[in-house]
Design an enzyme around this catalytic site. Structure first.
Site, short mmCIF file in Angstrom:
data_model
loop_
_atom_site.label_atom_id
_atom_site.label_comp_id
_atom_site.label_asym_id
_atom_site.label_seq_id
_atom_site.Cartn_x
_atom_site.Cartn_y
_atom_site.Cartn_z
N ASP A 130 1.72 3.63 -4.42
CA ASP A 130 2.66 4.68 -4.04
C ASP A 130 4.00 4.51 -4.76
OD1 ASP A 130 0.64 5.17 -2.24
OD2 ASP A 130 1.94 5.27 -0.48
N HIS A 287 2.15 -0.51 -3.56
CA HIS A 287 3.20 0.24 -4.25
C HIS A 287 3.35 -0.19 -5.70
CE1 HIS A 287 4.18 0.77 0.00
NE2 HIS A 287 4.81 1.88 -0.36
ZN LIG Z 1 6.25 5.95 -0.36
#
Ligand SMILES: [Zn+2]
Length: 410
Positions: A130, A287
């Site tokens: 992400d 992430h």
């Molecule tokens: Zn995010």
């Protein structure tokens, strides 16, 4: 997770849902917001997108998207949540509504639906990143490539970040990555108005399409996992997006953020995952946000590989097409724009007529076949659809300038 279990068990062909849209090709909707042959190196690349770091609203969102919003039926319980400070959004706190019940079903309050992708399929590590693109993204893409898993990850990207670094976003795609939506400005989506939800999703879909040669995303992940039935309905019914959550949170974003998470603690947690239960599988929250998250992934990936986890993108893990108009990167079945995305509402003749169809013939026959081999209909559509029409932005939008990466948690 009966839904995905059934999906995963189906034969390949049946497990690939068809990409359907029903708008006649001569509808004016098709000419809205198509940006073909976008030059991401052009000085004016950023022109035409809404302001950064904030939710687009109705004044800088295409009317076609708003028209779609107005044509759908939202769930009967569809309150907009309220956030105080940085606390989790709340609904009607005075009346005890925290959104955890099935009528609102807020994932922030722990509720998810059968339509959400939540668990991974058995023995599968669903690989997602992400918040990209960021300044560590290219390093991540190189690592994925070196390990031959460059086509095995889904990248949930932030529209604002793509405006700031379209070349890196494009690199994720050309490297083989599966591109998906993580909203324009990374808000708590349940706190946004219906029109803002449309803008957050639609504009991120648009810029991903722009940097990938027209691939229309099919999946989105809500920032902070903050989604409820109202937001789910808009994502699915206006834009055809499947909501992707997670059942394993690395907390890699929180390393160095002042809490208790360290590189060592996150790695220790992930160490238990790859030797842990394999049913259900793992749909992880990771992430591409900073060097800490990169270090953790590089350190932990070999453990999953050594323990024979099937490492797949979201789309492949669930046997779905990567995009709404393509089974995978570089396999566009037909040109279309974000405004073309058709959901159940456009099977309605009156709405088709409202959208300006002439000689409404129903289906555009632009379906991608399950095998991705290209049906006659898809070929015909592609042949008769001229790419390269000018973008039809009518609404006033602010020119934006190069942006810093939006660095956010979750
Ligand atoms: Zn995010």
């Amino acid at each position: 997770m009966i839904a995905f279990a059934v999906l995963a068990a189906l034969p390949f062909v049946a497990a690939h849902p068809k990409v359907n849209w029903y708008q006649p090709r001569d509808s004016p909707v098709h000419e809205l917001f198509r940006r073909a042959d976008v030059d991401i190196t052009a000085a004016n690349f950023t022109a035409g997108y809404p302001p950064l770091y904030m939710s687009p609203n109705a004044t800088n969102t295409p009317q076609a998207w708003i028209d779609k919003l107005n044509s759908i039926t939202l769930p009967s319980a569809n309150p907009v949540a309220v956030q105080t400070g940085t606390a989790n959004p709340k609904y009607d706190v005075a009346n005890g509504t925290d959104g955890s019940g099935p009528d609102i079903c807020s994932f922030t309050s722990g509720c998810h639906t059968d339509t959400d992708l939540f668990h991974g399929p058995d023995n599968t590590f669903v690989l997602t990143f992400d918040d990209g693109p960021s300044d560590v993204s290219q390093d991540l893409y190189d690592f994925l490539k070196q390990n031959n898993i460059n086509g095995n990850a889904t990248h949930f990207m932030i529209g604002t970040n793509i405006v700031g670094d379209p070349a890196t976003a494009k690199s994720a795609f050309t490297n083989g990555g599966h591109m998906a939506v993580h909203t324009w400005s990374h808000p708590y989506m349940t706190t946004r108005t219906n029109e803002q939800v449309v803008g957050e999703l639609g504009w991120t879909m648009q810029i991903i399409a722009d940097v990938t040669g027209g691939h229309i995303p099919a999946f989105w992940r809500p920032p902070y996992g903050d989604v409820d039935n109202r937001v789910r309905a808009i994502a699915k019914e206006v834009f055809g997006l499947t909501t992707v959550l997670w059942n394993h949170d690395t907390n890699d974003w929180a390393i160095g953020a002042g809490g208790n998470f360290t590189i060592e603690s996150v790695e220790a947690t992930m160490d238990t995952w790859f030797v842990g239960p394999r049913s259900p599988g793992i749909l992880a929250l990771e992430h591409e946000i900073n060097n800490n998250s990169l270090i953790v992934f590089k350190h932990e990936y070999p453990g999953f590989a050594a323990n024979n986890w099937t490492i797949q993108s979201v789309a492949d893990a669930f046997g779905m097409d990567w995009y709404q108009n393509a089974v995978a990167n570089g396999a566009i079945a037909s040109t279309m724009s974000v405004g073309d995305i058709q959901t159940a509402m456009f099977t309605n003749q009156s709405q088709t007529a409202t959208a300006g169809a002439t000689g409404a013939s129903g289906s555009a026959a632009g379906n991608s076949t399950a095998s991705g081999s290209g049906s006659a209909g898809a070929s015909a559509t592609a042949a008769t659809t001229k790419a390269g029409s000018a973008m039809g932005i009518a609404a006033p939008v602010a020119a934006v300038v190069g942006a810093a990466v939006l660095a956010v948690a979750f």
